[in-house]
Design a protein around this motif. Structure first.
Motif, mmCIF file in Angstrom:
data_model
loop_
_atom_site.group_PDB
_atom_site.id
_atom_site.type_symbol
_atom_site.label_atom_id
_atom_site.label_comp_id
_atom_site.label_asym_id
_atom_site.label_seq_id
_atom_site.Cartn_x
_atom_site.Cartn_y
_atom_site.Cartn_z
ATOM 1 N N PHE A 32 -41.224 16.160 55.776
ATOM 2 C CA PHE A 32 -40.648 17.675 55.364
ATOM 3 C C PHE A 32 -39.022 17.344 56.548
ATOM 4 O O PHE A 32 -37.914 17.575 55.899
ATOM 5 C CB PHE A 32 -41.448 18.788 56.527
ATOM 6 C CG PHE A 32 -40.644 19.045 56.662
ATOM 7 C CD1 PHE A 32 -40.102 20.560 55.307
ATOM 8 C CD2 PHE A 32 -40.764 20.498 57.379
ATOM 9 C CE1 PHE A 32 -39.482 21.741 55.279
ATOM 10 C CE2 PHE A 32 -39.613 21.563 57.903
ATOM 11 C CZ PHE A 32 -38.832 22.078 56.904
ATOM 12 N N CYS A 33 -39.762 16.206 57.308
ATOM 13 C CA CYS A 33 -38.587 16.153 58.346
ATOM 14 C C CYS A 33 -37.503 15.226 57.846
ATOM 15 O O CYS A 33 -36.311 15.114 57.750
ATOM 16 C CB CYS A 33 -39.062 15.510 59.236
ATOM 17 S SG CYS A 33 -39.224 16.094 60.353
ATOM 18 N N ALA A 34 -38.204 14.101 56.461
ATOM 19 C CA ALA A 34 -37.323 13.135 55.620
ATOM 20 C C ALA A 34 -36.395 13.933 54.692
ATOM 21 O O ALA A 34 -35.326 13.417 54.171
ATOM 22 C CB ALA A 34 -38.021 12.419 55.407
ATOM 23 N N ALA A 35 -36.967 15.365 53.826
ATOM 24 C CA ALA A 35 -36.521 16.003 53.304
ATOM 25 C C ALA A 35 -35.303 16.789 53.721
ATOM 26 O O ALA A 35 -34.067 17.626 53.197
ATOM 27 C CB ALA A 35 -37.192 17.274 52.327
ATOM 28 N N LEU A 36 -35.674 17.161 55.260
ATOM 29 C CA LEU A 36 -34.022 17.946 55.599
ATOM 30 C C LEU A 36 -33.238 16.840 56.072
ATOM 31 O O LEU A 36 -32.143 17.139 55.664
ATOM 32 C CB LEU A 36 -34.591 18.764 57.524
ATOM 33 C CG LEU A 36 -35.492 20.004 57.199
ATOM 34 C CD1 LEU A 36 -36.631 19.870 58.932
ATOM 35 C CD2 LEU A 36 -35.136 20.842 56.753
ATOM 36 N N THR A 37 -33.270 15.720 56.360
ATOM 37 C CA THR A 37 -32.219 14.560 56.692
ATOM 38 C C THR A 37 -31.519 14.467 55.309
ATOM 39 O O THR A 37 -30.641 14.376 55.113
ATOM 40 C CB THR A 37 -32.484 13.286 57.302
ATOM 41 O OG1 THR A 37 -34.060 12.505 56.766
ATOM 42 C CG2 THR A 37 -33.377 13.428 58.797
ATOM 43 N N THR A 38 -32.886 14.256 54.070
ATOM 44 C CA THR A 38 -31.686 14.631 52.611
ATOM 45 C C THR A 38 -30.776 14.932 52.639
ATOM 46 O O THR A 38 -29.479 15.369 51.831
ATOM 47 C CB THR A 38 -33.002 13.771 51.491
ATOM 48 O OG1 THR A 38 -33.621 12.997 52.352
ATOM 49 C CG2 THR A 38 -31.872 13.043 50.848
ATOM 50 N N VAL A 39 -31.449 16.666 52.751
ATOM 51 C CA VAL A 39 -30.827 17.271 51.803
ATOM 52 C C VAL A 39 -29.240 17.677 53.107
ATOM 53 O O VAL A 39 -28.060 17.905 52.306
ATOM 54 C CB VAL A 39 -31.223 19.185 52.285
ATOM 55 C CG1 VAL A 39 -30.476 19.988 52.464
ATOM 56 C CG2 VAL A 39 -32.597 18.664 50.967
ATOM 57 N N VAL A 80 -30.617 19.530 62.594
ATOM 58 C CA VAL A 80 -31.550 19.551 62.336
ATOM 59 C C VAL A 80 -31.766 18.397 62.332
ATOM 60 O O VAL A 80 -32.954 17.783 62.027
ATOM 61 C CB VAL A 80 -31.437 20.478 61.001
ATOM 62 C CG1 VAL A 80 -33.194 20.023 59.669
ATOM 63 C CG2 VAL A 80 -30.956 21.602 61.239
ATOM 64 N N ASP A 81 -30.741 17.626 61.076
ATOM 65 C CA ASP A 81 -30.812 15.829 60.625
ATOM 66 C C ASP A 81 -31.422 15.243 62.273
ATOM 67 O O ASP A 81 -32.315 14.540 62.111
ATOM 68 C CB ASP A 81 -29.515 15.369 60.498
ATOM 69 C CG ASP A 81 -29.654 13.832 60.249
ATOM 70 O OD1 ASP A 81 -30.508 13.911 59.298
ATOM 71 O OD2 ASP A 81 -28.982 13.377 61.336
ATOM 72 N N ALA A 82 -31.096 15.504 63.317
ATOM 73 C CA ALA A 82 -31.078 15.007 64.552
ATOM 74 C C ALA A 82 -32.436 14.868 65.185
ATOM 75 O O ALA A 82 -33.126 14.181 65.515
ATOM 76 C CB ALA A 82 -29.711 14.943 65.967
ATOM 77 N N ALA A 83 -33.533 16.287 65.189
ATOM 78 C CA ALA A 83 -34.391 16.580 65.151
ATOM 79 C C ALA A 83 -35.533 15.557 64.476
ATOM 80 O O ALA A 83 -36.467 15.247 64.634
ATOM 81 C CB ALA A 83 -34.414 18.139 65.672
ATOM 82 N N ALA A 84 -34.681 15.974 63.537
ATOM 83 C CA ALA A 84 -35.724 15.363 62.010
ATOM 84 C C ALA A 84 -35.502 13.574 62.113
ATOM 85 O O ALA A 84 -36.985 13.433 61.868
ATOM 86 C CB ALA A 84 -35.242 16.160 61.073
ATOM 87 N N ASN A 85 -34.835 13.522 62.234
ATOM 88 C CA ASN A 85 -34.805 12.172 63.269
ATOM 89 C C ASN A 85 -35.579 11.325 64.281
ATOM 90 O O ASN A 85 -36.500 10.421 64.238
ATOM 91 C CB ASN A 85 -33.353 11.303 63.619
ATOM 92 C CG ASN A 85 -32.894 10.766 61.388
ATOM 93 O OD1 ASN A 85 -33.241 9.901 60.951
ATOM 94 N ND2 ASN A 85 -31.592 11.341 60.892
ATOM 95 N N PHE A 86 -36.049 12.148 64.863
ATOM 96 C CA PHE A 86 -35.980 11.801 66.238
ATOM 97 C C PHE A 86 -37.977 12.355 66.288
ATOM 98 O O PHE A 86 -38.472 10.959 66.669
ATOM 99 C CB PHE A 86 -35.929 12.878 67.091
ATOM 100 C CG PHE A 86 -36.903 12.779 68.388
ATOM 101 C CD1 PHE A 86 -36.834 12.469 69.639
ATOM 102 C CD2 PHE A 86 -37.971 13.765 68.613
ATOM 103 C CE1 PHE A 86 -37.509 11.610 70.638
ATOM 104 C CE2 PHE A 86 -39.322 13.666 69.810
ATOM 105 C CZ PHE A 86 -38.581 12.543 71.234
ATOM 106 N N PHE A 87 -38.309 13.394 65.165
ATOM 107 C CA PHE A 87 -39.632 13.438 64.718
ATOM 108 C C PHE A 87 -39.672 11.847 63.934
ATOM 109 O O PHE A 87 -41.465 11.036 64.258
ATOM 110 C CB PHE A 87 -39.891 14.261 64.022
ATOM 111 C CG PHE A 87 -41.288 14.447 63.743
ATOM 112 C CD1 PHE A 87 -41.880 15.134 64.807
ATOM 113 C CD2 PHE A 87 -42.108 14.320 62.083
ATOM 114 C CE1 PHE A 87 -43.175 15.364 64.462
ATOM 115 C CE2 PHE A 87 -43.383 14.050 61.844
ATOM 116 C CZ PHE A 87 -43.976 14.526 62.682
ATOM 117 N N MET A 88 -38.784 11.396 62.787
ATOM 118 C CA MET A 88 -40.064 10.715 62.610
ATOM 119 C C MET A 88 -39.646 9.287 63.209
ATOM 120 O O MET A 88 -40.827 8.169 62.667
ATOM 121 C CB MET A 88 -38.792 10.161 61.453
ATOM 122 C CG MET A 88 -38.696 11.151 60.227
ATOM 123 S SD MET A 88 -37.117 11.490 59.310
ATOM 124 C CE MET A 88 -36.960 9.855 58.264
ATOM 125 N N ALA A 89 -38.525 9.319 63.705
ATOM 126 C CA ALA A 89 -39.074 7.993 64.550
ATOM 127 C C ALA A 89 -39.796 7.716 65.539
ATOM 128 O O ALA A 89 -40.037 6.918 66.146
ATOM 129 C CB ALA A 89 -37.248 7.789 65.303
#
Length: 592
Positions: A32-39, A80-89
């Motif tokens: 879901f976080c990957a989708a957010l960063t892509t959007v 949003v992208d930064a928060a999503a990337n933090f979770f992914m990383a």
């Protein structure tokens, strides 16, 4: 009957996927976080297109309020992208590490189930490589594989859809390059995977050679063969370099071809897009947005293709992981196996035969033997006669290929391995002490035993006195494989370990053959004390140590050739008589 592996028929990915089950919600949120960063990434070209169109066609409509709203929207998207990337990383990588940890645990547990046959035919260095370095890349693979595929799919499908909305023909022309790009990438991927597999095998060989050399360092130095060991290591190291060099050449071709296709796609957009713009088939703002989306498309394809290197490393590690997991557990508990109940300790061999599965060589055949509880059976005979093999059949280190073995009337193949082996103690010629303290090595006989119980076992083994003379007593560190202790000291610790276990059945495998005369007397006294009241099998090299055995068996490649007490066998003047006299003559020469 061997334990079968239904999973062998499945693909590697299909077998790896179940490891995600425990972490499925982490994986779902990660995607879901990957989708957010892509959007967030796909929105920027649309904003640029809107501003550019307004600037060219209706500059007055581009007010400060609209610009600020666009800026706030984009700032929000970046947060949003930064928060999503933090979770992914972070959490995503932790999930990958957990999967790696689970696989390593499964691998170690499986290794514990494998019989001596597997370890007889496999280098420990290769096993170490598979349980450590082979799984390192699994962390990245487990995290990035679903993530990268998901992101690339969204970007490619999203970009294609949006670009088709801008200009279908230009999109089809640009995307016509992608199949060729993927074909070339697939070619180099196959080559890289083969090289990565060879790297894994070779690093395992290097580990095995280093382990062999370091464990035998005393032999190396005693023969002044440091240069020979260095030469052997250098050959393996050079082979590893050649393999890795070839993998980097393929990797270079892989990267060069990707860059070439990237440039080709950009040229097509620039040239064909400009022609379309001249003909009025595309607006300048649309071409700018198109260039940005193509850049996104190229970066996603490049990222996906570059991930292929990581993918192949991960797949190689997974492949080698399952190679070990697919090793058949050929000695295991039957579904209806019961706990072994030892009331007396009678042991019967009924037409027992054994041959090794790898060469089919018959080691034992038609062994019939009845041992009463408390008897001490000594096994003598030439090397290769099957003495150690016969004893290894009792705890099922190997399974009989013919006949059966009974303990108190119970077929050992119908009882659980744990209950069987918990009733048998071992004292071997090659004593293995774990890296730890004296206390820990004795306690290994019965984990959780109190200090008083450990001390009492040491006293029974005649080890307490020398242990108390050590620097830290029972807390003295014994070194790797017990190198800080003498042979006799290690043997007495081994006997103390057996006393602590207190089993009804004992197997003594040439326990004094490597000791000097003084140590032999001390250890022999401890062994006689240990054997008292237990059913004991003694494999003897020093024949004077078994004169008081209940029965002596002379075992050769033809089976049990002689059987009786020391006095009976000496009176026969057969094989045992000549063995004993030969040994006695050797002792006279040695003591002269």
């Amino acid at each position: 009957m061997k334990e079968t592996k239904k999973q062998k028929k499945k693909g590697l990915i299909g077998r790896f996927v179940p490891y995600f089950k425990k972490y499925k919600w982490i994986l779902v949120f990660d995607l879901f976080c990957a989708a957010l960063t892509t959007v967030c990434e796909l929105v920027l070209p649309m904003l640029v297109r809107f501003v550019t169109n307004a600037g060219i066609n209706d500059l007055a409509s581009l007010t400060l309020e609209i610009i600020l709203k666009i800026g706030v929207l984009y700032l929000f998207l970046r947060l949003v992208d930064a928060a999503a990337n933090f979770f992914m990383a972070s959490i995503g990588h932790i999930m990958g590490t957990k999967i790696e940890t689970d696989m390593r645990s499964d691998l170690f547990r499986h290794l514990q189930k494998l019989s001596f046959t597997y370890f007889d035919n496999t280098k420990i260095g290769q096993i170490m490589s598979r349980i450590t370095s082979d799984l390192f890349d699994v962390t990245e693979f487990a995290h990035h594989c679903p993530e990268e595929i998901f992101i690339s799919a969204i970007k490619i499908v999203g970009s294609f859809t949006i670009l088709c909305g801008v200009n279908v023909w230009l999109t089809l022309i640009v995307f016509s390059v992608v199949p060729f790009m993927l074909l070339v990438a697939a070619f180099f991927n196959l080559k890289m995977r083969e090289q990565f597999r060879r790297q894994r095998v070779q690093i395992g060989e290097i580990n095995a050679q280093v382990e062999d050399s370091l464990l035998g360092v005393r032999v190396v130095k005693s023969f002044a063969n440091e240069d020979l060991e260095t030469e052997k290591f250098e050959r393996g190291n050079e082979t590893f370099f050649d393999i890795k060099k070839k993998s980097y050449l393929y990797m270079g071709g892989f990267d060069a071809s990707n860059r070439m296709f990237d440039g080709l796609m950009n040229i097509l957009v620039l040239v064909v897009g400009a022609v379309f713009m001249i003909n009025g088939q595309i607006q300048p703002a649309d071409l700018v947005a198109y260039m940005m989306y193509v850049g996104t498309l190229i970066s996603s394809v490049r990222q996906l293709v570059q991930f292929a290197e990581q993918f192949q490393r991960g797949m190689t590690g997974i492949e080698r992981f399952f190679q070990v997991m697919d090793a058949d557990v050929d000695i295991f508990d039957e579904p209806d196996a019961r706990e072994l109940k030892v009331n007396r300790g009678d042991i019967n061999f009924e037409n027992v035969g054994f041959s090794y599965s790898d060469d089919g060589k018959q080691v034992l055949s038609e062994i019939n033997l009845s041992v009463k509880a408390g008897e001490n059976v000594a096994l003598v005979g030439p090397s290769g006669g099957g003495k150690t093999t016969l004893c290894n059949l009792i705890p099922r280190f190997y399974d009989v290929t013919e006949g059966r073995i009974l303990i108190d009337g119970q077929d050992i193949r119908n009882v659980t391995l744990n209950s069987l082996r918990s009733q048998i103690g071992f004292v071997q010629q090659d004593v293995y002490l774990f890296s730890g303290t004296v206390f820990q090595n004795i306690e290994y006989g019965r984990p959780g035993a109190s200090r008083e119980e450990v001390v009492e076992a040491a006293k029974q083994a005649g080890a307490h006195e020398f242990i108390m003379g050590l620097l830290n007593g029972y807390d003295t560190y014994v070194g790797e494989r017990g190198v800080k202790l003498s042979g006799g000291q290690k043997q007495r610790i081994s006997i103390a370990r057996a006393f602590l276990k207190n089993p009804p059945i004992m197997i003594l495998d040439e326990a004094t053959s490597a000791l000097d005369n003084e140590s032999e007397k001390i250890v022999q006294a401890s062994l006689e004390k240990l054997s008292k009241g237990r059913t004991t099998f003694t494999i003897a090299h020093r024949l004077t140590t078994i004169k008081n055995a209940t029965v002596i068996l002379v075992l050769t490649h033809r089976g049990i050739e002689e059987k009786g007490t020391h006095q009976e066998l000496m009176a026969k003047k057969g094989i045992y008589y000549h063995l004993y006299n030969s040994y006695a003559d050797d002792r006279v020469v040695d003591n002269a």
